[in-house]
Design a protein around this motif. Structure first.
Motif, short mmCIF file in Angstrom:
data_model
loop_
_atom_site.label_atom_id
_atom_site.label_comp_id
_atom_site.label_asym_id
_atom_site.label_seq_id
_atom_site.Cartn_x
_atom_site.Cartn_y
_atom_site.Cartn_z
N VAL A 1 8.03 4.82 2.69
CA VAL A 1 7.12 3.70 2.45
C VAL A 1 6.71 3.68 0.98
CG1 VAL A 1 4.87 2.72 3.02
CG2 VAL A 1 6.29 3.69 4.82
N ARG B 1 7.51 0.62 -1.65
CA ARG B 1 6.48 -0.09 -2.43
C ARG B 1 6.78 0.02 -3.93
NH1 ARG B 1 2.54 -1.88 0.72
NH2 ARG B 1 2.06 -0.85 2.69
N TYR C 1 2.23 5.28 -6.15
CA TYR C 1 3.42 5.31 -5.30
C TYR C 1 4.39 6.40 -5.77
CZ TYR C 1 1.71 0.64 -4.03
OH TYR C 1 0.94 -0.40 -3.62
N ALA D 1 12.61 5.74 7.96
CA ALA D 1 12.06 4.39 7.95
C ALA D 1 11.69 3.94 9.36
CB ALA D 1 13.08 3.42 7.34
N ALA E 1 8.52 5.61 10.36
CA ALA E 1 7.37 4.98 9.72
C ALA E 1 7.00 3.68 10.41
CB ALA E 1 7.67 4.73 8.23
N LEU F 1 5.78 -3.81 6.44
CA LEU F 1 6.57 -2.61 6.18
C LEU F 1 8.05 -2.89 6.35
CD1 LEU F 1 4.48 0.25 7.85
CD2 LEU F 1 4.73 -0.28 5.42
N VAL G 1 10.78 -2.06 3.52
CA VAL G 1 11.87 -1.11 3.76
C VAL G 1 13.21 -1.85 3.74
CG1 VAL G 1 12.85 0.46 5.47
CG2 VAL G 1 10.40 0.48 5.03
N ALA H 1 3.50 2.88 12.63
CA ALA H 1 2.54 1.96 12.00
C ALA H 1 1.89 1.06 13.05
CB ALA H 1 3.27 1.09 10.97
#
Length: 308
Positions: A165, A169, A271, A96, A99, A111, A115, A103
């Protein structure tokens, strides 16, 4: 032995001995005239055992059970499971963070909210509840369980940042706190259904075989086309609606399925595919393949059979 001597011989502090005594792990034999704790000859071995079990992270209740004759093997296995869960949580946290750092700055707040909404380590509980709300109540438990197992991806033990991610989602979509998505999906399906009553048990049992065939075709890289996969898909609907397969039935079925397409459910399957990382085609991908194949040509076995 007094508490000081026991601590010295065991190589621990007096505070540690007092803590284990107060927790009930190290019973005293009696007290001195001055009220000091006294311990018997087996206390040193018991204290060594407590220290060794605590050194591998075993919680105090599990240590107590092991000392009182409980299964050490079960206690160690439980501790191993707990450590595995902690490692999984750390891997998810690391992915996480990767990510988030990768980003663009303007996307990070969104995000971070996504998360941050995941339990640690992640579970599929919200997704399972979502599907139980979606599925017809008449389904037998075995059929319902099979659909849920196929529709809900398991959280990977060692995820990549993109999988974190994707799962975040998916989790946010499935949480559907007010039940709006599930209700909307049911309304869309009902509005797009073919005329007449349907048997959901017959339908879902037949769709399982059709989706398995389509999944194999997807894995083999085959383009959608008429064949056994589509025939099985149509047969499931024909049996459920008590209708006869034919050109008109297939045209009406495809029109209903296209009309019932839901963009948020399409997002769900997208997803889910990101989480699975392409290893196993999702039910949504199999469904799309079958609908596309349904429009690719005439039925292979039903010919021009008329509707009853």
């Amino acid at each position: 032995m007094g508490i000081g001597e026991l601590a010295r011989r065991a190589g621990v502090t007096v505070k540690t001995v007092r803590h284990y005594s107060d927790a009930g792990l190290l019973p005293e034999t009696d007290r001195s005239a001055g009220g000091h704790r006294r311990y018997g000859p087996d206390a040193l071995d018991r204290l060594h055992r407590i220290r060794d079990l605590r050194a591998v992270g075993m919680p105090v209740p599990a240590v107590a059970q092991a000392l009182e004759g409980g299964s050490l093997e079960h206690a160690l296995a439980a501790q191993l499971d707990a450590v595995g869960g902690q490692l999984t949580a750390l891997r998810w946290r690391e992915a996480a963070l990767r990510a988030l750092t990768a980003a663009p700055e303007e996307r990070r707040p969104e995000l971070l909210r996504l998360v941050g909404g995941l339990p640690q380590p992640p579970t599929s509980d919200a997704l399972v509840r979502f599907w139980h709300r979606q599925l017809p109540r008449a389904l037998p438990s075995a059929v319902r369980a099979a659909v849920v197992d196929a529709a809900v991806p398991a959280p990977p033990a060692d995820p990549r940042p993109a999988q974190v991610v994707g799962y975040a989602r998916l989790h946010a979509l499935a949480m559907d706190r007010d039940g709006g998505l599930a209700a909307r999906c049911r309304r869309v399906r009902a509005a797009a259904a073919l005329p007449g009553e349907t048997d959901p048990v017959v339908l879902y049992e037949g769709l399982g075989e059709a989706y398995a065939l389509a999944g194999a075709a997807l894995a083999a890289g085959r383009r959608p086309a008429s064949g056994d996969e589509v025939d099985s898909f149509v047969a499931a609907h024909a049996r459920a609606y008590r209708r006869r397969d034919g050109v008109a039935f297939r045209a009406g079925l495809r029109a209903a399925l296209v009309a019932g397409d839901d963009p948020r459910m399409r997002a769900y399957w997208r997803y889910a595919g990101e989480v699975a990382d392409g290893e196993v085609p999702s039910l949504g991908a199999a469904h799309d393949w079958l609908v596309a194949g349904l429009g690719a040509g005439a039925p292979t076995g039903a010919g021009e059979t008329a509707e009853p």
